[in-house]
Enzyme design. Structure first.
Site: not given
Ligand code: PGA
Length: 253
Positions: A101, A170
């Site tokens: 992450h 992401e």
């Molecule tokens: P968010 O976070 O949905 O609050 O943008 C996603 C994540 O960090 O996995």
């Protein structure tokens, strides 16, 4: 598992105490009553380490699976203050684990550390949710594909086997900001990621590729047409049962 099976994964980050189980109970009831669930989607929630054991026990034979958000890059036990190894995570009952992450990359997780995490997590039979994503500067400098290719190829290997890996794309500039990539852009990026993954694993079919970053009950409507996206990693909106359930409902509307 059906080919078009989607994942809805809630990443709680630093959120949750024992009584937050109410949120999961409500989500579980919704999923149980949804007759399309088995064919369509899977729900995974990743609470903090402190709740892994109790939630894994409570949801053992239920509709929600439990995962961890991270682990240390060594296995078994060690003299590493505050660290939790993949072996310890597995022994608490978790089935999945998020690795890579951007929060943890920002704290120093590099490709070498991440590879060790993946190796030890797999040794403990955890399924990997591997996060990748470019930051704003990389995006502006048109380095998105270069960044993603590097993040994937430096860590993933064919021997890890495609069934053990889920990739979550992401974009860092999208996490928690309310900003979502344009559909055409996201489509291209997802295709690109799947191409790289097929190459790594030497398979015809890519591992699942999810999208994460500002997914909520309203933004989810933009994703319903994007067939290449196999699900979503949801941060902020996963901390409320209503928001999380509405995401699933609005996706299948
Ligand atoms: P968010 O976070 O949905 O609050 O943008 C996603 C994540 O960090 O996995």
């Amino acid at each position: 598992m059906a080919n078009n099976m989607r994942y809805f994964i809630g990443n709680w980050k630093m959120f949750g105490v024992p009584k937050s189980i109410n949120i999961l109970n409500k989500i579980n009831t919704f999923v149980k009553l949804d007759k399309n669930h088995n064919k369509r989607y899977k729900v995974i929630i990743t609470p903090p380490y402190t709740l892994l054991e109790s939630y894994s026990n409570i949801f053992k034979n239920k509709r929600i699976s439990i995962g961890a958000q991270n682990c240390y890059h060594k296995d078994n036990f060690g003299s590493n203050t505050g660290a939790i190894s993949p072996y310890m995570v597995k022994n608490l009952g978790a089935k999945y684990i998020i690795i890579g992450h951007s929060d943890n990359r920002a704290e120093g997780d590099n490709d070498i550390i991440l590879k060790d995490k993946v190796i030890f997590a797999l040794k403990n039979k955890l399924k990997i949710i591997f996060c990748i994503g470019e930051n704003k500067r990389q995006k502006l400098n048109k380095l998105t594909f270069t960044t993603l290719r590097k993040q994937l190829t430096k860590v993933l290997e064919r021997k890890f086997e495609e069934n053990n890996i889920i990739v979550a794309y992401e974009p860092i500039w999208s996490i928690g900001t309310g900003k979502i990539p344009q559909q055409s852009e996201l489509q291209k990026t997802t295709k690109f990621i799947k191409k790289i993954l097929k190459n790594i694993f030497k398979t015809k079919k890519s591992p699942k590729v999810l999208y994460g970053g500002s997914v909520d009950s309203s933004s989810i409507k933009q994703f319903t047409e994007l067939n290449d996206i196999d699900g979503f990693l949801i941060g902020g909106a996963s901390k409320s049962s209503k928001n999380f359930i509405d995401i699933i409902k609005n996706y299948y509307r």
